[in-house]
Design a protein around this motif. Sequence first.
Motif, mmCIF file in Angstrom:
data_model
loop_
_atom_site.group_PDB
_atom_site.id
_atom_site.type_symbol
_atom_site.label_atom_id
_atom_site.label_comp_id
_atom_site.label_asym_id
_atom_site.label_seq_id
_atom_site.Cartn_x
_atom_site.Cartn_y
_atom_site.Cartn_z
ATOM 1 N N GLN A 47 0.686 -1.242 0.288
ATOM 2 C CA GLN A 47 -0.044 -0.011 -0.351
ATOM 3 C C GLN A 47 1.235 1.275 -0.160
ATOM 4 N N GLN A 51 1.039 4.114 -3.152
ATOM 5 C CA GLN A 51 0.970 5.682 -2.249
ATOM 6 C C GLN A 51 2.058 6.479 -3.023
ATOM 7 N N GLU A 56 -3.997 6.245 -5.774
ATOM 8 C CA GLU A 56 -4.928 6.441 -5.604
ATOM 9 C C GLU A 56 -4.923 4.729 -4.887
ATOM 10 N N GLU A 58 -7.017 1.357 -2.015
ATOM 11 C CA GLU A 58 -7.700 1.172 -1.104
ATOM 12 C C GLU A 58 -7.075 -0.050 -0.772
ATOM 13 N N PRO A 61 -10.350 -3.419 -0.484
ATOM 14 C CA PRO A 61 -11.423 -2.646 -1.542
ATOM 15 C C PRO A 61 -12.547 -3.353 -1.335
ATOM 16 N N ARG A 62 -13.790 -2.704 -1.706
ATOM 17 C CA ARG A 62 -15.861 -3.635 -1.479
ATOM 18 C C ARG A 62 -15.667 -4.064 -3.427
ATOM 19 N N LEU A 71 -5.548 -5.256 -2.349
ATOM 20 C CA LEU A 71 -5.310 -3.507 -2.407
ATOM 21 C C LEU A 71 -6.171 -3.512 -3.978
ATOM 22 N N SER A 72 -6.594 -1.954 -4.168
ATOM 23 C CA SER A 72 -7.447 -1.918 -5.414
ATOM 24 C C SER A 72 -6.132 -0.457 -5.872
#
Length: 496
Positions: A47, A51, A56, A58, A61-62, A71-72
Amino acid sequence: MAENFEPRLNNDALLLAGVSDLADAYTRLSAAGDPQRRGKDFEHLLQRAFQLAHFEVELNPRIAHPRQTDLSARYGDHRYLLEAKWQAAKADMDVLGGLRDRLRRTSADVVGVLVSISGFTGTLVEEISRERQTPILLVDQEDLLGALREPTTLPGLLRAKHEALITHGQVHLGESRRAHAATRRPDRALPLRDLHLRDAGGEQHPYLTVPGGFAPVVFATAVTNVDWSFGRGRGVCIDIPLQAHTADDLIRLIHGLDELGLASARPTWALQQNDTSWFGIGAGELIQALDDAQQRMAELAAPHHSEQLVYCDTALGGLYTLTAIIAAAEPSPGQRPDKCTPSNSQRDREPAPLLVSQCQLSFQLPGTPLDATALRHLHDRFGATHNVYFRHLDITAIKISWLDQQPVDPLATIVEHDPITGQDFVVGLVVHDHYSVNAKHAVLEGWPLELQDSGFLVCALTDHHPVTRPPERYWLEAVHTAHTSDLAVATIRARW
């Protein structure tokens, strides 16, 4: 009794970590004994890397609901769904199947990324290269380490992997790419030079051995004036640090410049050593000189441990220079006498690859181009980690120093064939540098400091003459000098 110590990352600290800390964090994770805890920390490490590459991101993520993935990440219009595996076995078809299931529940423009520290089975790699409708990019430990050291390479790394998969059906992995790159060289022909070098005896050479030294200058047959525009303001410059670590990387870069339409038939270059340089015209001739490194070093009594490449060409209405430091080649056994006879293993071994460092392109352009696609492609393919910027020149692009008919001593001539008359004309000279400190003649007023210690000069004749009708003498008229971030680009005008 001493307690067992297990390395543990503080996620709050990791989220504030700088670029240089990520590789160290990975090393600490490698020593962790709890796979479950290590997996969570690894997610946070990825992550943070994304970054720092300006994605961007997450975590958990959902978009792949109901099953959880790691991760997305979104970078502009590019969207990625990542799954990371750190296990003893190589990632196999079961892992691939799970990621594909999650991708089917997302938007069609989302690209899968599978990170596996232990690598991937051959079956998985073959399946991905064969089924490209739902592209999945593979990132191995070699890729990951490079990204952790320099996170801003991540966008280019993923774009390159995506392009190779979609266009060629190739799965590029860091570990295999290094071995592949070491053995594969572009076989596409480079532009044929239209200027030729002839020595005093009239013999043609791909490049010349000339008096030399380390000097921040490259000689050109003409200097492009980026201030030609009738509008207000001056030209701009842009510097692109490059990822070139071996001579073969350098050769692929030279081919890449041509493939992107950024090469002409008249690039000029020099390989600089202590007291000797090798000067040539043409990209193919530079590659030949790089291939001749062992023979060239064998000619020197005491070669420096490295040589400097200086290179200049025209593109996009302006010019650019290429510079690099190249480790000097060891002469092959038998080329230079040794105190003892080498063994068979020494005699038969392959020469070590030439290492390259501090490789950089520096452009001067008439202005900021409306379409910078070629430069973006160049940066994506070869660019190092840094962001690049257009910067306005704050000085006049060309400086002219006028000289008072100073005589020159030719070492060789630069010849162009005229297809209309069928004649060969002398259009330039390679001459001794008699005008630097401790040279044959006094230092001239206005003589550019960058030319000190060059050892030789390259002159462009204002008036050409047939090869068969040499004049009695040549003399200098002026020095035209432009500056990129790394070099002076000099054209010395001469008459006869």
